[in-house]
Motif scaffolding. Structure first.
Motif, PDB file in Angstrom:
ATOM      1  N   PRO A   3       0.687  -1.332  -0.024  1.00 13.47           N
ATOM      2  CA  PRO A   3       0.186  -0.515   0.259  1.00 13.47           C
ATOM      3  C   PRO A   3       0.831   1.413  -0.098  1.00 13.47           C
ATOM      4  O   PRO A   3       0.390   2.155  -0.973  1.00 13.47           O
ATOM      5  N   GLU A   4       1.765   1.051   0.400  1.00 10.80           N
ATOM      6  CA  GLU A   4       2.434   2.571   0.623  1.00 10.80           C
ATOM      7  C   GLU A   4       3.124   2.733  -0.879  1.00 10.80           C
ATOM      8  O   GLU A   4       3.838   4.436  -1.096  1.00 10.80           O
ATOM      9  N   GLN A   5       4.028   1.539  -1.599  1.00 14.67           N
ATOM     10  CA  GLN A   5       4.598   2.129  -2.559  1.00 14.67           C
ATOM     11  C   GLN A   5       3.424   1.966  -3.936  1.00 14.67           C
ATOM     12  O   GLN A   5       3.812   3.439  -4.312  1.00 14.67           O
ATOM     13  N   PHE A   6       1.720   1.813  -3.295  1.00 15.86           N
ATOM     14  CA  PHE A   6       1.060   2.525  -4.120  1.00 15.86           C
ATOM     15  C   PHE A   6       0.692   4.006  -3.904  1.00 15.86           C
ATOM     16  O   PHE A   6       0.765   4.534  -4.810  1.00 15.86           O
ATOM     17  N   LEU A   7       0.445   4.432  -2.927  1.00  9.92           N
ATOM     18  CA  LEU A   7       0.103   5.583  -2.284  1.00  9.92           C
ATOM     19  C   LEU A   7       1.438   6.726  -2.952  1.00  9.92           C
ATOM     20  O   LEU A   7       1.050   7.590  -3.555  1.00  9.92           O
ATOM     21  N   LYS A  12       3.269  10.541  -7.961  1.00  9.91           N
ATOM     22  CA  LYS A  12       3.949  10.720  -9.624  1.00  9.91           C
ATOM     23  C   LYS A  12       3.895  10.588 -10.901  1.00  9.91           C
ATOM     24  O   LYS A  12       4.565  11.077 -11.101  1.00  9.91           O
ATOM     25  N   GLN A  13       2.538   9.243 -10.539  1.00 14.64           N
ATOM     26  CA  GLN A  13       2.550   9.590 -12.430  1.00 14.64           C
ATOM     27  C   GLN A  13       0.790   8.946 -11.994  1.00 14.64           C
ATOM     28  O   GLN A  13       0.572   9.067 -11.372  1.00 14.64           O
ATOM     29  N   ALA A  14       0.050   9.057 -13.661  1.00  7.11           N
ATOM     30  CA  ALA A  14      -1.084   8.997 -13.527  1.00  7.11           C
ATOM     31  C   ALA A  14      -1.638   7.582 -13.115  1.00  7.11           C
ATOM     32  O   ALA A  14      -0.488   6.493 -13.251  1.00  7.11           O
ATOM     33  N   PRO A  15      -2.741   7.223 -12.242  1.00  7.41           N
ATOM     34  CA  PRO A  15      -3.311   5.955 -12.093  1.00  7.41           C
ATOM     35  C   PRO A  15      -2.816   5.491 -12.941  1.00  7.41           C
ATOM     36  O   PRO A  15      -3.096   5.447 -14.418  1.00  7.41           O
ATOM     37  N   ALA A  16      -2.791   3.927 -12.754  1.00  3.17           N
ATOM     38  CA  ALA A  16      -2.964   2.875 -14.374  1.00  3.17           C
ATOM     39  C   ALA A  16      -4.440   2.706 -14.723  1.00  3.17           C
ATOM     40  O   ALA A  16      -5.256   2.626 -13.823  1.00  3.17           O
ATOM     41  N   GLY A  17      -4.485   1.953 -15.643  1.00  4.36           N
ATOM     42  CA  GLY A  17      -6.021   1.927 -16.489  1.00  4.36           C
ATOM     43  C   GLY A  17      -7.100   1.043 -15.267  1.00  4.36           C
ATOM     44  O   GLY A  17      -7.529   0.590 -15.122  1.00  4.36           O
ATOM     45  N   ARG A  39      -7.239  10.805  -6.233  1.00  4.18           N
ATOM     46  CA  ARG A  39      -6.073  11.335  -7.667  1.00  4.18           C
ATOM     47  C   ARG A  39      -6.857  11.702  -8.552  1.00  4.18           C
ATOM     48  O   ARG A  39      -6.632  12.371 -10.009  1.00  4.18           O
ATOM     49  N   VAL A  40      -8.251  10.820  -8.548  1.00  7.59           N
ATOM     50  CA  VAL A  40      -8.858  10.326 -10.518  1.00  7.59           C
ATOM     51  C   VAL A  40      -9.582  11.534 -10.251  1.00  7.59           C
ATOM     52  O   VAL A  40     -10.144  12.124 -11.535  1.00  7.59           O
ATOM     53  N   LEU A  41     -10.609  11.470  -9.150  1.00  7.46           N
ATOM     54  CA  LEU A  41     -11.768  12.602  -9.191  1.00  7.46           C
ATOM     55  C   LEU A  41     -12.066  13.729  -8.533  1.00  7.46           C
ATOM     56  O   LEU A  41     -11.372  14.284  -7.732  1.00  7.46           O
ATOM     57  N   SER A  42     -12.297  14.840  -8.871  1.00  5.98           N
ATOM     58  CA  SER A  42     -12.735  15.963  -8.024  1.00  5.98           C
ATOM     59  C   SER A  42     -14.229  15.846  -7.378  1.00  5.98           C
ATOM     60  O   SER A  42     -14.569  15.222  -7.752  1.00  5.98           O
ATOM     61  N   GLU A  43     -13.836  16.120  -5.982  1.00  2.80           N
ATOM     62  CA  GLU A  43     -15.580  16.647  -6.076  1.00  2.80           C
ATOM     63  C   GLU A  43     -16.967  16.536  -6.662  1.00  2.80           C
ATOM     64  O   GLU A  43     -17.722  15.962  -6.415  1.00  2.80           O
ATOM     65  N   GLU A  44     -16.410  17.518  -7.282  1.00  6.07           N
ATOM     66  CA  GLU A  44     -17.622  17.474  -8.592  1.00  6.07           C
ATOM     67  C   GLU A  44     -17.639  16.344  -9.508  1.00  6.07           C
ATOM     68  O   GLU A  44     -18.442  16.159  -9.714  1.00  6.07           O
ATOM     69  N   GLU A  45     -16.869  16.202  -9.483  1.00  8.98           N
ATOM     70  CA  GLU A  45     -17.165  14.778 -10.905  1.00  8.98           C
ATOM     71  C   GLU A  45     -17.739  13.375  -9.718  1.00  8.98           C
ATOM     72  O   GLU A  45     -17.466  12.602 -10.848  1.00  8.98           O
ATOM     73  N   ARG A  46     -17.052  13.706  -8.385  1.00 15.35           N
ATOM     74  CA  ARG A  46     -17.311  12.469  -8.405  1.00 15.35           C
ATOM     75  C   ARG A  46     -18.987  11.974  -8.375  1.00 15.35           C
ATOM     76  O   ARG A  46     -19.238  10.758  -8.422  1.00 15.35           O
ATOM     77  N   GLU A  47     -20.726  12.727  -8.483  1.00 12.79           N
ATOM     78  CA  GLU A  47     -21.439  11.693  -8.174  1.00 12.79           C
ATOM     79  C   GLU A  47     -21.683  11.053  -9.703  1.00 12.79           C
ATOM     80  O   GLU A  47     -22.479   9.987 -10.337  1.00 12.79           O
TER      81      GLU A  47
END
Length: 342
Positions: A3-7, A12-17, A39-47
């Motif tokens: 988990p630490e490596q994932f975080l 450092k880079q864009a998330p994988a697919g 990292r992927v979604l802003s608050e407005e994008e989550r809905e």
């Protein structure tokens, strides 16, 4: 990866697919889920952009089809597919489709297949390996192993520092043991202890006197004594007390297992008095205060060696049963009591 490596990676880079989350630990999984969502979604994008699927109810192919579908309202999406282990027997043909998707994932979409049912060791190991093989095409695997005591102590120290909570080393040991090195419960209890302490230092004696869980240790010790007498009615009545008080029964079982193991060691070492027990375990680096040593001494007196060994085996069996899919915790514990009071 851990988990630490994932975080660190997603900072450092864009998330994988596609990711595969594997293992039973909940505290770091929650941290990783929150960090990936941020990292992927802003608050407005989550809905519109956050989608959840349960693979008990849908297939892997259905999840992939959803990922391939374009949305006018959500150009960036995070798809969370839980209970990933459920797809192993029913989606045997999904491996090829998953492999094809991993090679060419939909831009702007991140999928997480999440499997939390099976552990990395013991009887679960072969089951988990089958799940891992089923999702083999996914290269980004995050493993969520349960905390061992050392890792749990480090977490408790870090969280206590962040909360401004002063805890003696023996109190850290007592907290980790009382909570079975469960990281999520450690975090919750430290937050409560910080409010209670109000700047003063917390000791192991306070924890032993019920600061963590409203006197449950006293009830559990009474249950140990009743089991030692093979007093079935009293044992079931004490179990009923724990249930009515809202006790988390897997944790109660952890208390029982620890008590039996300490008593077995004390018996093998020929320790009888509470003073001798306290001195011996403190020399081994195990937190042992007077009240606890007296309880271990009483357990040694109540259980012969053969019965202690049998009780430890039954604790292990009950622990496995409590981890099964949607178990009835009370029924498992009642069967445990019936076994020990025959």
């Amino acid at each position: 990866m851990t988990p630490e490596q994932f975080l660190a990676q997603i900072q450092k880079q864009a998330p994988a697919g596609v990711y595969f989350f594997l293992g039973p630990e909940t505290y770091t999984r929650k941290e990783c889920r929150r960090a990936l969502t941020d990292r992927v979604l802003s608050e407005e994008e989550r809905e519109q952009g956050l989608t959840r699927h349960d693979l008990d109810e849908v297939s892997v192919d259905a999840v992939l089809d959803d990922a391939r579908s374009l949305s006018l309202f959500a150009p960036v999406r995070l798809i969370w597919a839980s209970a990933a282990e459920a797809a192993v027997p029913k989606d045997a043909d999904a491996h090829a489709g998953l492999a094809a998707y991993v090679k060419d994932p939909t831009p702007g979409v991140t999928i997480v297949f999440d499997s939390s049912r099976f552990d990395f060791d013991g009887e679960d190991k072969s089951k988990q390996e089958r799940v891992r093989k089923h999702y083999g095409p996914i290269k980004d695997v995050v493993e969520f192993a349960r905390f061992d005591e050392r890792r749990a102590r480090d977490l408790a120290k870090r969280l206590a520092g962040e909360q401004g909570l002063r805890m003696r080393a023996d109190a850290i040991e007592a907290l980790v043991e009382a909570l079975g090195a469960d990281a999520a419960r450690i975090a919750m209890e430290i937050e409560k202890l910080a409010l209670y302490a109000n700047g003063r230092e917390i000791t192991a004696a306070e924890l032993a006197n019920g600061l963590i869980a409203d006197g449950r240790a006293t009830t559990i010790f009474a249950l140990v004594n009743a089991l030692g007498r093979r007093d079935r009615p009293a044992s079931l009545a004490l179990l009923d007390t724990l249930v009515r008080e809202g006790e988390y029964l897997p944790l109660a079982l952890t208390f029982l297992g620890t008590q039996f193991r300490l008593a077995l060691v004390a018996r093998e070492q020929g320790l009888r008095s509470a003073g001798d027990i306290q001195i011996f375990f403190q020399k081994q680096g195990i937190a042992m205060w007077r009240q606890r040593a007296e309880q271990v001494s009483a357990t040694v007196g109540a259980f012969p060696r053969e019965k202690l060994e049998g009780a430890i085996g039954k604790v292990f069996a009950a622990d496995r049963a409590l981890r099964d899919t949607r178990p009835d915790d009370r029924v498992v514990m009642e069967e445990f009591v019936l076994e020990l009071t025959r």
